[in-house]
Design a protein around this motif. Sequence first.
Motif, short mmCIF file in Angstrom:
data_model
loop_
_atom_site.label_atom_id
_atom_site.label_comp_id
_atom_site.label_asym_id
_atom_site.label_seq_id
_atom_site.Cartn_x
_atom_site.Cartn_y
_atom_site.Cartn_z
N GLN A 4 0.85 -1.19 0.00
CA GLN A 4 0.00 0.00 0.00
C GLN A 4 0.88 1.24 0.00
O GLN A 4 1.82 1.34 0.80
CB GLN A 4 -0.90 0.02 1.24
N VAL A 37 -1.62 -1.22 -4.03
CA VAL A 37 -2.84 -0.45 -3.80
C VAL A 37 -2.46 0.97 -3.43
O VAL A 37 -1.68 1.20 -2.50
CB VAL A 37 -3.68 -1.07 -2.66
N HIS A 38 -3.00 1.92 -4.16
CA HIS A 38 -2.74 3.33 -3.89
C HIS A 38 -3.77 3.86 -2.91
O HIS A 38 -4.96 3.57 -3.02
CB HIS A 38 -2.78 4.14 -5.18
N ARG A 39 -3.30 4.64 -1.95
CA ARG A 39 -4.16 5.23 -0.94
C ARG A 39 -4.05 6.76 -0.98
O ARG A 39 -2.99 7.30 -1.29
CB ARG A 39 -3.78 4.73 0.46
N LEU A 106 -10.30 9.54 -7.90
CA LEU A 106 -9.55 8.28 -7.90
C LEU A 106 -10.33 7.19 -7.19
O LEU A 106 -10.30 6.02 -7.60
CB LEU A 106 -8.18 8.50 -7.26
N ALA A 107 -11.04 7.55 -6.13
CA ALA A 107 -11.88 6.57 -5.43
C ALA A 107 -13.03 6.13 -6.32
O ALA A 107 -13.40 4.95 -6.35
CB ALA A 107 -12.41 7.17 -4.13
N THR A 110 -11.69 3.79 -8.89
CA THR A 110 -11.44 2.49 -8.27
C THR A 110 -12.73 1.68 -8.18
O THR A 110 -12.75 0.49 -8.45
CB THR A 110 -10.83 2.68 -6.87
N HIS A 115 -8.62 1.30 -10.87
CA HIS A 115 -7.76 1.82 -9.81
C HIS A 115 -6.39 2.26 -10.34
O HIS A 115 -6.03 3.44 -10.31
CB HIS A 115 -7.59 0.76 -8.72
N THR A 116 -5.61 1.30 -10.82
CA THR A 116 -4.25 1.61 -11.27
C THR A 116 -4.24 2.51 -12.48
O THR A 116 -3.43 3.45 -12.57
CB THR A 116 -3.49 0.31 -11.59
N TRP A 119 -4.88 6.18 -11.38
CA TRP A 119 -3.72 6.78 -10.72
C TRP A 119 -2.64 7.09 -11.75
O TRP A 119 -2.02 8.16 -11.71
CB TRP A 119 -3.20 5.87 -9.62
#
Length: 215
Positions: A4, A37-39, A106-107, A110, A115-116, A119
Amino acid sequence: MKVQIWADVICPWCGIGRHRLKAALERFEHADEVEVVHRSFQLDPGAPAGVARPVAEMLTAKYGMDPAQVAAMNARVEELAHAEGLKPYIVADNVVGSTALAHEFLAHATAQGMHTRAWDHVLTAYWGEARPVFTVDALVSLGEEIGLDPAGTREALTDRRHRSEVEREAARARALGATGVPFTVVGDRYGLAGAQDPETVLDVLRRAWDDAHRP
Protein backbone atom coordinates in the motif's frame (compact mmCIF):
# COMPACT_ATOMS: atom_id res chain seq x y z
CA MET A 1 1.46 -9.84 -0.80
CA LYS A 2 -0.07 -6.40 -0.62
CA VAL A 3 1.88 -3.16 -0.95
CA GLN A 4 0.00 0.00 0.00
CA ILE A 5 1.36 3.40 -0.94
CA TRP A 6 -0.21 6.58 0.42
CA ALA A 7 0.36 9.63 -1.77
CA ASP A 8 -0.92 13.04 -2.71
CA VAL A 9 -1.38 13.91 -6.35
CA ILE A 10 0.61 17.15 -6.11
CA CYS A 11 3.50 15.77 -4.03
CA PRO A 12 6.59 15.59 -6.27
CA TRP A 13 8.26 13.01 -4.04
CA CYS A 14 5.17 10.81 -4.32
CA GLY A 15 5.61 10.55 -8.07
CA ILE A 16 9.28 9.72 -7.59
CA GLY A 17 8.55 7.25 -4.79
CA ARG A 18 5.95 5.47 -6.90
CA HIS A 19 8.43 5.24 -9.76
CA ARG A 20 11.05 3.75 -7.44
CA LEU A 21 8.56 1.19 -6.15
CA LYS A 22 7.90 0.11 -9.73
CA ALA A 23 11.67 -0.17 -10.33
CA ALA A 24 12.04 -2.36 -7.25
CA LEU A 25 9.14 -4.58 -8.28
CA GLU A 26 10.75 -5.13 -11.69
CA ARG A 27 13.62 -6.84 -9.85
CA PHE A 28 11.52 -8.61 -7.22
CA GLU A 29 11.34 -12.36 -7.74
CA HIS A 30 7.68 -12.60 -6.74
CA ALA A 31 6.36 -9.43 -8.37
CA ASP A 32 3.55 -11.32 -10.09
CA GLU A 33 2.16 -12.11 -6.65
CA VAL A 34 2.23 -8.52 -5.39
CA GLU A 35 -0.84 -6.30 -5.36
CA VAL A 36 -0.07 -2.56 -5.29
CA VAL A 37 -2.84 -0.45 -3.80
CA HIS A 38 -2.74 3.33 -3.89
CA ARG A 39 -4.16 5.23 -0.94
CA SER A 40 -5.15 8.88 -0.65
CA PHE A 41 -3.50 11.43 1.62
CA GLN A 42 -3.93 15.19 1.30
CA LEU A 43 -0.92 17.25 2.32
CA ASP A 44 -3.12 20.33 2.72
CA PRO A 45 -6.70 19.21 3.47
CA GLY A 46 -7.61 22.78 4.36
CA ALA A 47 -6.80 24.19 0.93
CA PRO A 48 -9.82 25.91 -0.69
CA ALA A 49 -11.50 23.81 -3.36
CA GLY A 50 -11.25 24.93 -6.96
CA VAL A 51 -8.44 27.43 -6.33
CA ALA A 52 -5.04 26.84 -7.93
CA ARG A 53 -1.87 28.89 -7.66
CA PRO A 54 1.72 28.59 -8.90
CA VAL A 55 4.00 26.22 -7.00
CA ALA A 56 6.55 28.98 -6.40
CA GLU A 57 3.90 31.22 -4.84
CA MET A 58 2.75 28.44 -2.49
CA LEU A 59 6.29 27.56 -1.37
CA THR A 60 7.16 31.20 -0.75
CA ALA A 61 4.04 31.71 1.37
CA LYS A 62 4.28 28.43 3.27
CA TYR A 63 8.00 28.30 4.03
CA GLY A 64 9.09 31.91 3.69
CA MET A 65 11.58 31.02 0.96
CA ASP A 66 12.84 33.62 -1.46
CA PRO A 67 12.34 33.12 -5.22
CA ALA A 68 15.93 31.97 -5.78
CA GLN A 69 15.63 29.28 -3.12
CA VAL A 70 12.33 28.09 -4.55
CA ALA A 71 13.73 27.94 -8.07
CA ALA A 72 16.79 25.99 -6.94
CA MET A 73 14.74 23.49 -4.94
CA ASN A 74 12.30 22.85 -7.77
CA ALA A 75 15.14 22.46 -10.25
CA ARG A 76 16.82 19.85 -8.04
CA VAL A 77 13.64 17.78 -7.86
CA GLU A 78 13.15 17.98 -11.63
CA GLU A 79 16.77 17.00 -12.28
CA LEU A 80 16.47 14.02 -9.94
CA ALA A 81 13.25 12.86 -11.59
CA HIS A 82 14.77 13.24 -15.06
CA ALA A 83 17.85 11.26 -14.03
CA GLU A 84 15.59 8.40 -12.97
CA GLY A 85 13.71 8.35 -16.26
CA LEU A 86 10.73 10.53 -15.35
CA LYS A 87 10.82 13.01 -18.20
CA PRO A 88 9.13 15.37 -18.53
CA TYR A 89 8.50 15.93 -14.84
CA ILE A 90 7.13 19.44 -14.39
CA VAL A 91 7.58 20.93 -10.94
CA ALA A 92 8.64 24.57 -11.23
CA ASP A 93 6.03 25.55 -13.82
CA ASN A 94 3.13 23.67 -12.27
CA VAL A 95 0.26 24.82 -10.07
CA VAL A 96 -1.10 23.45 -6.79
CA GLY A 97 -4.48 23.46 -5.10
CA SER A 98 -6.86 21.34 -3.09
CA THR A 99 -6.62 17.68 -4.10
CA ALA A 100 -9.83 16.64 -2.35
CA LEU A 101 -11.74 16.24 -5.61
CA ALA A 102 -8.81 14.52 -7.30
CA HIS A 103 -8.72 11.86 -4.60
CA GLU A 104 -12.49 11.47 -4.74
CA PHE A 105 -12.15 11.00 -8.49
CA LEU A 106 -9.55 8.28 -7.90
CA ALA A 107 -11.88 6.57 -5.43
CA HIS A 108 -14.68 6.74 -7.99
CA ALA A 109 -12.43 5.26 -10.67
CA THR A 110 -11.44 2.49 -8.27
CA ALA A 111 -15.10 1.67 -7.70
CA GLN A 112 -15.43 1.35 -11.48
CA GLY A 113 -12.53 -1.11 -11.67
CA MET A 114 -9.93 1.39 -12.90
CA HIS A 115 -7.76 1.82 -9.81
CA THR A 116 -4.25 1.61 -11.27
CA ARG A 117 -5.19 3.08 -14.63
CA ALA A 118 -6.70 6.17 -13.00
CA TRP A 119 -3.72 6.78 -10.72
CA ASP A 120 -1.37 6.38 -13.68
CA HIS A 121 -3.39 8.77 -15.81
CA VAL A 122 -3.83 11.49 -13.21
CA LEU A 123 -0.17 11.50 -12.19
CA THR A 124 1.01 11.50 -15.81
CA ALA A 125 -1.36 14.33 -16.67
CA TYR A 126 -0.24 16.43 -13.70
CA TRP A 127 3.52 15.79 -13.64
CA GLY A 128 4.09 15.02 -17.28
CA GLU A 129 1.83 17.65 -18.83
CA ALA A 130 1.06 20.14 -16.02
CA ARG A 131 -2.66 19.65 -16.59
CA PRO A 132 -5.06 20.85 -13.89
CA VAL A 133 -6.62 18.26 -11.57
CA PHE A 134 -8.51 20.55 -9.20
CA THR A 135 -11.98 21.00 -10.67
CA VAL A 136 -14.91 18.77 -11.52
CA ASP A 137 -14.65 19.67 -15.22
CA ALA A 138 -10.94 18.83 -15.39
CA LEU A 139 -11.44 15.50 -13.65
CA VAL A 140 -14.45 14.56 -15.77
CA SER A 141 -12.28 15.10 -18.86
CA LEU A 142 -9.48 12.96 -17.44
CA GLY A 143 -11.97 10.26 -16.59
CA GLU A 144 -13.47 10.27 -20.06
CA GLU A 145 -9.98 9.72 -21.50
CA ILE A 146 -9.68 6.39 -19.67
CA GLY A 147 -13.21 5.28 -20.43
CA LEU A 148 -15.21 6.50 -17.45
CA ASP A 149 -18.74 7.69 -18.08
CA PRO A 150 -18.60 11.51 -17.82
CA ALA A 151 -22.09 11.84 -16.39
CA GLY A 152 -21.36 9.25 -13.71
CA THR A 153 -18.05 10.90 -12.82
CA ARG A 154 -19.64 14.33 -12.57
CA GLU A 155 -22.39 12.98 -10.35
CA ALA A 156 -19.91 11.22 -8.04
CA LEU A 157 -17.82 14.38 -7.68
CA THR A 158 -20.78 16.70 -7.28
CA ASP A 159 -22.49 14.72 -4.54
CA ARG A 160 -19.10 14.03 -2.86
CA ARG A 161 -19.99 10.37 -2.31
CA HIS A 162 -16.35 9.32 -1.83
CA ARG A 163 -15.31 12.11 0.55
CA SER A 164 -15.54 10.02 3.73
CA GLU A 165 -13.61 7.19 2.09
CA VAL A 166 -10.75 9.55 1.21
CA GLU A 167 -10.72 10.93 4.75
CA ARG A 168 -10.62 7.41 6.22
CA GLU A 169 -7.60 6.49 4.11
CA ALA A 170 -5.68 9.50 5.39
CA ALA A 171 -6.70 8.75 8.97
CA ARG A 172 -5.45 5.19 8.54
CA ALA A 173 -2.06 6.44 7.41
CA ARG A 174 -1.76 8.73 10.41
CA ALA A 175 -2.76 5.86 12.72
CA LEU A 176 0.11 3.85 11.23
CA GLY A 177 2.53 6.67 12.05
CA ALA A 178 2.66 8.59 8.78
CA THR A 179 3.38 12.30 9.09
CA GLY A 180 3.79 12.87 5.36
CA VAL A 181 3.86 11.09 2.03
CA PRO A 182 4.83 8.99 0.23
CA PHE A 183 4.24 6.39 2.93
CA THR A 184 4.44 2.73 1.96
CA VAL A 185 3.35 -0.33 3.90
CA VAL A 186 4.62 -3.70 2.71
CA GLY A 187 2.80 -6.84 3.71
CA ASP A 188 1.02 -5.11 6.61
CA ARG A 189 4.32 -5.37 8.44
CA TYR A 190 6.96 -2.92 7.19
CA GLY A 191 6.56 0.83 6.78
CA LEU A 192 8.66 3.02 4.54
CA ALA A 193 8.56 6.80 4.92
CA GLY A 194 9.57 8.97 1.99
CA ALA A 195 10.74 8.16 -1.52
CA GLN A 196 13.21 5.42 -0.66
CA ASP A 197 15.67 4.24 -3.30
CA PRO A 198 14.83 1.04 -5.24
CA GLU A 199 17.47 -0.99 -3.41
CA THR A 200 15.92 -0.20 -0.03
CA VAL A 201 12.42 -0.95 -1.30
CA LEU A 202 13.58 -4.23 -2.84
CA ASP A 203 15.20 -5.29 0.43
CA VAL A 204 11.95 -4.63 2.31
CA LEU A 205 9.92 -6.50 -0.29
CA ARG A 206 12.16 -9.54 0.15
CA ARG A 207 12.09 -9.38 3.94
CA ALA A 208 8.31 -9.07 4.00
CA TRP A 209 7.95 -11.97 1.59
CA ASP A 210 10.29 -14.18 3.62
CA ASP A 211 8.44 -13.32 6.83
CA ALA A 212 5.10 -14.20 5.29
CA HIS A 213 6.35 -17.53 3.94
CA ARG A 214 8.54 -18.66 6.82
CA PRO A 215 7.41 -22.04 8.24
